[in-house]
Design an enzyme around this catalytic site. Sequence first.
Site, PDB file in Angstrom:
ATOM      1  N   GLU A   1      75.559  38.586  70.230  1.00 17.92           N
ATOM      2  CA  GLU A   1      76.192  37.322  69.845  1.00 17.92           C
ATOM      3  C   GLU A   1      76.630  36.536  71.076  1.00 17.92           C
ATOM      4  O   GLU A   1      76.533  35.308  71.096  1.00 17.92           O
ATOM      5  CB  GLU A   1      77.398  37.600  68.937  1.00 17.92           C
ATOM      6  CG  GLU A   1      78.039  36.358  68.343  1.00 17.92           C
ATOM      7  CD  GLU A   1      79.137  35.738  69.213  1.00 17.92           C
ATOM      8  OE1 GLU A   1      79.569  34.614  68.910  1.00 17.92           O
ATOM      9  OE2 GLU A   1      79.559  36.379  70.190  1.00 17.92           O
ATOM     10  N   GLU A   2      77.120  37.219  72.092  1.00 26.56           N
ATOM     11  CA  GLU A   2      77.765  36.539  73.206  1.00 26.56           C
ATOM     12  C   GLU A   2      76.825  35.676  74.036  1.00 26.56           C
ATOM     13  O   GLU A   2      77.207  34.610  74.497  1.00 26.56           O
ATOM     14  CB  GLU A   2      78.463  37.557  74.121  1.00 26.56           C
ATOM     15  CG  GLU A   2      79.639  38.282  73.492  1.00 26.56           C
ATOM     16  CD  GLU A   2      80.834  37.388  73.217  1.00 26.56           C
ATOM     17  OE1 GLU A   2      80.734  36.159  73.417  1.00 26.56           O
ATOM     18  OE2 GLU A   2      81.876  37.910  72.804  1.00 26.56           O
TER      19      GLU A   2
ATOM     20  N   HIS B   1      80.059  41.511  65.810  1.00 24.10           N
ATOM     21  CA  HIS B   1      79.040  41.729  66.849  1.00 24.10           C
ATOM     22  C   HIS B   1      79.437  42.881  67.761  1.00 24.10           C
ATOM     23  O   HIS B   1      80.558  42.952  68.248  1.00 24.10           O
ATOM     24  CB  HIS B   1      78.738  40.449  67.631  1.00 24.10           C
ATOM     25  CG  HIS B   1      79.863  39.858  68.419  1.00 24.10           C
ATOM     26  ND1 HIS B   1      80.148  40.260  69.714  1.00 24.10           N
ATOM     27  CD2 HIS B   1      80.746  38.876  68.127  1.00 24.10           C
ATOM     28  CE1 HIS B   1      81.166  39.544  70.181  1.00 24.10           C
ATOM     29  NE2 HIS B   1      81.551  38.714  69.239  1.00 24.10           N
TER      30      HIS B   1
END
Length: 467
Positions: free
Chosen positions: A325-326, A279
Amino acid sequence: MKQFTFILCLFIFLNTFGQSDADVMEKIYSTALNKGKSYEWLDYLSNQIGGRLSGSLNAERAVEYTKAELDLLGLDKVWLQPVMVPRWVRGAPEYAYIETAPGKTTTVNICALGGSIATPGGGVKANIIEVKSIEEVSQLGRAAIEGKIVFFNRPMQADLIHTFEAYGGCVDQRGSGAKEAAKYGAVGVIVRSMNLRLDDFPHTGGMSYGDLPSSQYIPAAAISTNDAELLSNMLQLDKNIKFFFRQNCQQLKDVQSYNVIGEITGSEFPNEYIIVGGHLDSWDLGDGAHDDGAGCVQSMEVLRLLKETGIKPKRSIRVVLFMNEENGLRGGKKYAEVAKQKGERHIFALESDSGGFTPRGFSFDCSDAVFNKVLGWRSLFKPYLIHYFEKGGSGADIGPLKDENIVLAGLRPDSQRYFDYHHASNDTFDAVNKRELELGAATMTSLVYLFDKYGTTTISNTETIKD
């Protein structure tokens, strides 16, 4: 002349097709270690761009940089896949202290959790109550919680060798602590950082208010492990101490960003896809070198190594640098959504999102039949000290691709130091070792090579050596 031409063609054939899997892998590792590009890419991504929180200018710059670098590799296709992502901003640095008496304070290290609201402008100051679990909050109830700051202080379990298991055992207090504490009238939440060592770095990370109405949202922050120990010890001496914290974060409107995708089109089965990725976004405190700059540049390096070593894949190999993604997983979901719309057949996906440390092996999400065949490749990796082949999880971004036809895998580096840096301001380029990073890229390339050569339904052990 005809004889010379025949001999030359035979020589080329033997060199191209007569190599064993072990020979090909040796060439991959040698090229990665002697002529690798991953460390150079990570240097730029970390030191010239920095932290790449979704929706930020740095995230946009990272998209532009990685696409440009993939263009230079001479791949068959490079493109940007649009995806709408959340935009949360931290604002001015957070500030916090413990107050033992009016005017007597001790400053501590905190950072807002991703997705949290800000405190009021003057901050929040209240008595604090320590708990070890979300269940304890409900057991204490409103009478004990209302008007107080809840301090979640459950450490990662130190005796678990698999540190991701230790992380999974306590991350619920970060993800759901504010939501649960707010139900009982808490005015704020402080969470012990997800870190196995004692230091002064607070570690951020995603949190959610779930289905709470926005009127019930309360601010949430992480506190460093050293200061969590200090706060806990001070509470044992005096339950009436107060805690103050101020943070200025806010959630803005979604913005458009992109997944970055590059492809080598397969020579025999162009409509069968193998993907490798990490990511591109990161948290904003450090420069996201381990999480997940390392995984991105290793994934880019897979395609470069295939071209550099003259491997012509049978199947189409894609690198996907996922966005968000985070704090949302929007990139992974978008890629899977588009792949399904197009009817693309993905047979294998490999993710690197566990840091740039020494590779130990892989975990596989697949059938027992495929896994038993994959175990036959383990001896090929033994000379490179790769021994960990286990069934288990793969990666968050490739998870949405899961169906009965695809094998998912995750690179598993040595994880003992990973959570020293995870989501913290010390996740910087200097924490990544060049050789370890390059070994990881070669290891990923080798597995991609084997899955491309043998597929997932006709995996053969004919070239492997018994363990």
